[in-house]
Design an enzyme around this catalytic site. Structure first.
Site, PDB file in Angstrom:
ATOM      1  N   LYS A 152     -12.449  -4.641  -8.869  1.00  0.00           N
ATOM      2  CA  LYS A 152     -11.425  -4.931  -9.861  1.00  0.00           C
ATOM      3  C   LYS A 152     -11.807  -4.329 -11.205  1.00  0.00           C
ATOM      4  O   LYS A 152     -12.991  -4.315 -11.584  1.00  0.00           O
ATOM      5  CB  LYS A 152     -11.229  -6.440 -10.012  1.00  0.00           C
ATOM      6  CG  LYS A 152     -10.790  -7.148  -8.731  1.00  0.00           C
ATOM      7  CD  LYS A 152      -9.353  -6.812  -8.371  1.00  0.00           C
ATOM      8  CE  LYS A 152      -8.893  -7.614  -7.160  1.00  0.00           C
ATOM      9  NZ  LYS A 152      -7.471  -7.410  -6.852  1.00  0.00           N
ATOM     10  N   ASP A 201      -8.739  -1.621  -8.713  1.00  0.00           N
ATOM     11  CA  ASP A 201      -7.492  -2.391  -8.744  1.00  0.00           C
ATOM     12  C   ASP A 201      -7.342  -3.041 -10.111  1.00  0.00           C
ATOM     13  O   ASP A 201      -8.185  -3.840 -10.525  1.00  0.00           O
ATOM     14  CB  ASP A 201      -7.525  -3.454  -7.644  1.00  0.00           C
ATOM     15  CG  ASP A 201      -6.228  -4.235  -7.521  1.00  0.00           C
ATOM     16  OD1 ASP A 201      -5.292  -3.973  -8.295  1.00  0.00           O
ATOM     17  OD2 ASP A 201      -6.160  -5.102  -6.631  1.00  0.00           O
ATOM     18  N   GLU A 216      -5.280   1.150  -8.059  1.00  0.00           N
ATOM     19  CA  GLU A 216      -4.239   0.267  -7.515  1.00  0.00           C
ATOM     20  C   GLU A 216      -3.562  -0.532  -8.612  1.00  0.00           C
ATOM     21  O   GLU A 216      -4.222  -1.039  -9.521  1.00  0.00           O
ATOM     22  CB  GLU A 216      -4.883  -0.668  -6.494  1.00  0.00           C
ATOM     23  CG  GLU A 216      -3.964  -1.675  -5.854  1.00  0.00           C
ATOM     24  CD  GLU A 216      -4.681  -2.507  -4.804  1.00  0.00           C
ATOM     25  OE1 GLU A 216      -4.258  -3.657  -4.588  1.00  0.00           O
ATOM     26  OE2 GLU A 216      -5.665  -2.018  -4.210  1.00  0.00           O
ATOM     27  N   GLU A 252       2.028  -3.994  -3.318  1.00  0.00           N
ATOM     28  CA  GLU A 252       1.916  -5.428  -3.063  1.00  0.00           C
ATOM     29  C   GLU A 252       2.922  -6.233  -3.864  1.00  0.00           C
ATOM     30  O   GLU A 252       3.243  -7.365  -3.500  1.00  0.00           O
ATOM     31  CB  GLU A 252       0.503  -5.925  -3.353  1.00  0.00           C
ATOM     32  CG  GLU A 252       0.138  -5.996  -4.814  1.00  0.00           C
ATOM     33  CD  GLU A 252      -1.241  -6.585  -5.051  1.00  0.00           C
ATOM     34  OE1 GLU A 252      -1.324  -7.775  -5.416  1.00  0.00           O
ATOM     35  OE2 GLU A 252      -2.230  -5.865  -4.866  1.00  0.00           O
ATOM     36  N   ASP A 304       3.222  -5.014   1.980  1.00  0.00           N
ATOM     37  CA  ASP A 304       2.688  -6.306   2.417  1.00  0.00           C
ATOM     38  C   ASP A 304       3.780  -7.038   3.196  1.00  0.00           C
ATOM     39  O   ASP A 304       4.866  -7.295   2.664  1.00  0.00           O
ATOM     40  CB  ASP A 304       2.278  -7.092   1.169  1.00  0.00           C
ATOM     41  CG  ASP A 304       1.665  -8.447   1.452  1.00  0.00           C
ATOM     42  OD1 ASP A 304       2.046  -9.092   2.437  1.00  0.00           O
ATOM     43  OD2 ASP A 304       0.814  -8.886   0.656  1.00  0.00           O
ATOM     44  N   HIS A 340      -1.661  -4.458   1.664  1.00  0.00           N
ATOM     45  CA  HIS A 340      -2.312  -5.474   0.845  1.00  0.00           C
ATOM     46  C   HIS A 340      -2.477  -6.764   1.640  1.00  0.00           C
ATOM     47  O   HIS A 340      -1.538  -7.250   2.271  1.00  0.00           O
ATOM     48  CB  HIS A 340      -1.437  -5.733  -0.393  1.00  0.00           C
ATOM     49  CG  HIS A 340      -1.810  -6.957  -1.168  1.00  0.00           C
ATOM     50  ND1 HIS A 340      -1.101  -8.140  -1.094  1.00  0.00           N
ATOM     51  CD2 HIS A 340      -2.833  -7.177  -2.036  1.00  0.00           C
ATOM     52  CE1 HIS A 340      -1.642  -9.033  -1.892  1.00  0.00           C
ATOM     53  NE2 HIS A 340      -2.700  -8.487  -2.465  1.00  0.00           N
TER      54      HIS A 340
END
Length: 367
Positions: free
Chosen positions: A168, A196, A222, A248, A271, A298
């Site tokens: 992250k 992400d 992401e 997602e 997703d 996701h």
């Protein structure tokens, strides 16, 4: 013809196994709506979806008051027609997450029922394109985790045969770079690192950060921007060599079409629980294939493994254990590869007693 006679619904709340933090939130609760559909022949299918802590009771209410009554008496094999019925009877609340999550729970139950009735496992029923798909892990890459622990988790994942890990981002720009550089140095060049941002940046900030990350050979960036900033994603994709991943937080097939048509993404992370079920998931995956774009869904690894093996352009399954507390068997993993179940149905071995014990909301609608 076997008509739908009963729709049962319940919700369990699953606490994550580890602390999960990103640039905008902490993931402390996983509300999991579960739907069971029984037809006039006595066949039953079980489906589910999820929230990350809010909205679960609203999902259940929509199922109970609107969606379940709309599908009673329908032929359970008419999955496409039923999906469109659900779409139009919720026309005033689509496109949006609550409706998509509710539709997903029902649609996945119908696919489970079809798979069990035919005796064909979902991975083959939906396409049968691949035997297994590589895994990358997210569980050791949350934003609060310090560099030493990030390195340790990535090395452990590599030793287990995983081919990648996600970290992250959302700290100060140079701090993010230092964290990822530490991991890159430890794992070497033959291990994928993904990042992400969880929609935390505006477009100028995303471009700046992407250029800082480019020397680290990042597999993708992401959700760098809010999901509805379509033009911002176009600008970013044109400004960086890092692949841009989205999906997602997209709840409509047409939204994916717009991103693909305009070159606003390089990775599609559709997703099942957020697009409205398996029916639209497969459409998005095949649409991405037409654009020569990979699908890397996701979350929901226990369900996505079968769908990834159903389509030819699925590249990764995301390792975040979700259902261990309410299942009796885990997803099969060998040398970092995820293998779908060869049993009929979604491939998920539900622990019915544990589901009943954990159920917070429950009810049924009967024809």
């Amino acid at each position: 013809m076997a008509n739908i006679e009963r729709v049962e619904f319940m919700m369990v709340d699953l606490a994550p196994k580890v602390v999960r933090t990103d640039a905008i939130q902490s993931f402390v609760s996983q509300e999991t709506p579960i739907v069971r559909i029984t037809d006039s022949d006595g066949a039953m299918g079980t489906g589910y979806s999820y929230t990350i802590g809010t909205g679960g009771p609203s999902v259940i209410a929509l199922i109970e008051r609107t969606l379940a009554p709309a599908i009673l008496g329908r032929d359970a094999e008419e999955i496409e027609s039923i999906w469109r019925t659900m779409l139009f009877c919720t026309h005033a609340t689509t496109v949006g997450p609550i409706t998509a999550i509710a539709m997903a729970a029902i649609d996945t139950a119908l696919w489970d029922l079809r798979s069990r009735r035919t005796g064909i496992p979902l991975c083959r029923l939906a396409g049968g394109a691949q035997e297994s798909v590589p895994l990358y892990t997210t569980e050791g890459g949350w934003l609060h985790i310090e560099p030493e622990a990030l390195v340790e988790d990535a090395l452990q994942a590599k030793a287990r045969g995983f081919a990648g890990a996600k970290i992250k981002v959302g700290r100060a720009p140079q701090e993010d770079v230092r964290r990822i550089a530490r991991v890159r140095e430890a794992v070497g060049s033959d291990f994928e690192l993904f990042t992400d941002a969880n929609q935390a940046f505006n477009v100028d900030e995303a471009i700046r950060r992407a250029r800082l990350l480019e020397p680290l050979d990042i597999g993708w960036l992401e959700e760098p921007l809010p999901a509805d900033d379509h033009t911002g994603h176009i600008r970013l994709a044109n400004a960086t060599t890092i692949p841009v991943a989205v999906g997602e937080s997209l709840y409509s097939i047409s939204h994916f079409r717009e991103y693909l048509q305009h070159g606003a993404c390089s990775i599609v992370q559709v997703d099942v629980g957020r697009i409205g079920g398996i029916t639209p998931w497969l459409k998005v995956a095949h649409m991405a294939e037409a654009f020569n774009v990979a699908v890397c869904p996701h979350f929901l690894m226990e369900l996505h493994v079968a769908l990834c093996c159903a389509v030819p352009n699925a590249r990764w399954v995301e390792y975040i254990p979700q259902l261990d507390a309410i299942t009796t068997q885990s997803m099969r993993i060998e040398d970092g590869q995820a293998f779908p179940s060869q049993s009929p149905g979604l491939g998920i071995a539900w622990d019915e007693q544990e589901i009943a014990r954990r159920s917070l909301l429950a009810g049924e609608v009967v024809a």
